[in-house]
Design a protein around this motif. Sequence first.
Motif, PDB file in Angstrom:
ATOM      1  N   PRO A  18       0.830  -1.027   0.446  1.00 47.43           N
ATOM      2  CA  PRO A  18      -0.051  -0.025  -0.545  1.00 47.43           C
ATOM      3  C   PRO A  18       0.884   1.395  -0.227  1.00 47.43           C
ATOM      4  O   PRO A  18       0.351   2.388  -0.094  1.00 47.43           O
ATOM      5  CB  PRO A  18      -0.625  -0.183   1.103  1.00 47.43           C
ATOM      6  N   ARG A  19       1.838   1.134   0.132  1.00 44.62           N
ATOM      7  CA  ARG A  19       3.260   2.636   0.206  1.00 44.62           C
ATOM      8  C   ARG A  19       3.673   2.733  -1.153  1.00 44.62           C
ATOM      9  O   ARG A  19       4.814   3.590  -1.276  1.00 44.62           O
ATOM     10  CB  ARG A  19       4.584   1.832   0.731  1.00 44.62           C
ATOM     11  N   GLY A  20       2.943   2.269  -2.424  1.00 43.27           N
ATOM     12  CA  GLY A  20       3.725   1.817  -3.495  1.00 43.27           C
ATOM     13  C   GLY A  20       4.837   1.169  -3.975  1.00 43.27           C
ATOM     14  O   GLY A  20       4.769   1.386  -5.167  1.00 43.27           O
ATOM     15  N   VAL A  21       5.442   1.216  -3.057  1.00 46.06           N
ATOM     16  CA  VAL A  21       6.756   0.210  -4.012  1.00 46.06           C
ATOM     17  C   VAL A  21       6.502  -1.058  -3.362  1.00 46.06           C
ATOM     18  O   VAL A  21       5.368  -1.668  -3.020  1.00 46.06           O
ATOM     19  CB  VAL A  21       7.720   0.607  -2.528  1.00 46.06           C
ATOM     20  N   ALA A  22       7.626  -1.718  -3.536  1.00 48.75           N
ATOM     21  CA  ALA A  22       7.287  -3.279  -3.839  1.00 48.75           C
ATOM     22  C   ALA A  22       7.146  -4.149  -2.614  1.00 48.75           C
ATOM     23  O   ALA A  22       8.406  -2.967  -1.115  1.00 48.75           O
ATOM     24  CB  ALA A  22       8.336  -4.535  -4.293  1.00 48.75           C
ATOM     25  N   LEU A  23       6.609  -4.654  -2.227  1.00 48.14           N
ATOM     26  CA  LEU A  23       6.306  -5.437  -0.445  1.00 48.14           C
ATOM     27  C   LEU A  23       8.185  -5.696   0.118  1.00 48.14           C
ATOM     28  O   LEU A  23       8.309  -5.405   1.042  1.00 48.14           O
ATOM     29  CB  LEU A  23       6.249  -6.944  -0.590  1.00 48.14           C
ATOM     30  N   ALA A  24       9.173  -5.738  -0.877  1.00 46.39           N
ATOM     31  CA  ALA A  24      10.440  -5.959  -0.406  1.00 46.39           C
ATOM     32  C   ALA A  24      11.370  -5.324   0.032  1.00 46.39           C
ATOM     33  O   ALA A  24      12.694  -5.076   0.745  1.00 46.39           O
ATOM     34  CB  ALA A  24      11.256  -7.436  -1.463  1.00 46.39           C
ATOM     35  N   ASN A  25      10.636  -4.330  -0.429  1.00 44.41           N
ATOM     36  CA  ASN A  25      11.422  -2.384  -0.256  1.00 44.41           C
ATOM     37  C   ASN A  25      10.641  -1.429   0.856  1.00 44.41           C
ATOM     38  O   ASN A  25      11.714  -0.898   0.931  1.00 44.41           O
ATOM     39  CB  ASN A  25      11.384  -2.227  -1.851  1.00 44.41           C
TER      40      ASN A  25
END
Length: 381
Positions: A18-25
């Motif tokens: 939900p923060r717009g970046v990939a989960l891993a990042n």
Amino acid sequence: MTVTQQQVLDSLAKIKSPRGVALANANVLSAINATDGKVFFSINVDAAEARAWESVRAEAEAAVRAIPGVTTVMVALTAERKAGAAPPPPPPPPTPSRGAPGVQPVHAHKPPQGGQSPMARQSEIPGVAAVIAVASGKGGVGKSTTALNLALGLRDLGLKVGLLDADIYGPSVPRLTGLHDKPALNDERKMIPLRRFGLAIMSIGFLVEEETAMIWRGPMVMSAVTQMLRDVAWGTLDVLVVDMPPGTGDAQLTLAQNVPLKGAVIVSTPQDLSLIDARRGLAMFKKVNVPVLGIVENMSYFQCPHCGTKSDIFGHGGARHEAEKLGVPFLGEIPLHMAIRATSDAGTPVVDSEPDGPHAAIYRAVAGQVRDQLKGVIAAA
Ligand code: ADP
């Protein structure tokens, strides 16, 4: 087939957060534990965001499950409230019959403030009439031994009983029962509890290594326990006995207020220090309106395995006196006896392996009092 941490990370690469970046990042992943095909990690977010992350958690779990060689996955969503932030709304009721297992967001590891009922977060576990906790103020007093033998005593009274080992800091149910298998998943992707001695049994120790469990923080503990309560196909039970983590800190308080408990049994040894801890336990359950079903005095007196002579090496009777003073039932005295230790450590609990012996009779008497107090709840279910 060995599953590596890198494979787990790779499987998460395509999941958006939900923060717009990939989960891993997104800087939210805990360390990844991948041992013998069992993968466990948590996603740690702020409580205010928790709802938005539930679908990410489910996606992550599905992605990891698809890795060849993965046999068990547990992705926990843990949410910590920032100091001073308003309490978040309670989670929606669980939907147990739908698809993959999910963890209800854990909203905080602090007790609720501002008049919110601690019970607002609870919902019953379908099919389970009464969930009861076995707790102690500190470790090593025989809480797990008592929880298992109490569960067996309830079984002997004709009840359908489950045992959940929520002692995440040192799960001992695998040792006490001799069970070490991994739980399988049913069609609804719920874990099927292991069965022994006629009990449905689940332990965090079936899923992760003991050392892993030791380092979990409070919110992670709560999330894992919630998952073990709700994502396990418990079936129809009269009583589910929960072996709580020892102590009366934040993790225990959160657990006590999140699990829909019908009562708590406190285990104490007669020593003063342990009784002080037991008093804290009583206060904790009182705080979250969980009725204390009573106190059990464990290692109450020493009983010689050869001649049967009793010696009050710990100043026996302290717990009975304390129970009277506090106005809670005193459930019984269990001696310090080699047979209890030896059977526990061999994975053959005394109530099951020596059903006609004196110790089984004591545990059954404790179980009888517990059953009597729960009669209304069990009958209503
Ligand atoms: P806890 O869950 O409080 O840490 P355990 O149930 O694991 O404690 O018990 C700690 C040790 O004490 C174990 O080795 C167990 O076999 C032993 N034990 C527990 N209760 C008794 C008893 N009544 N008599 C003899 N040994 C006991």
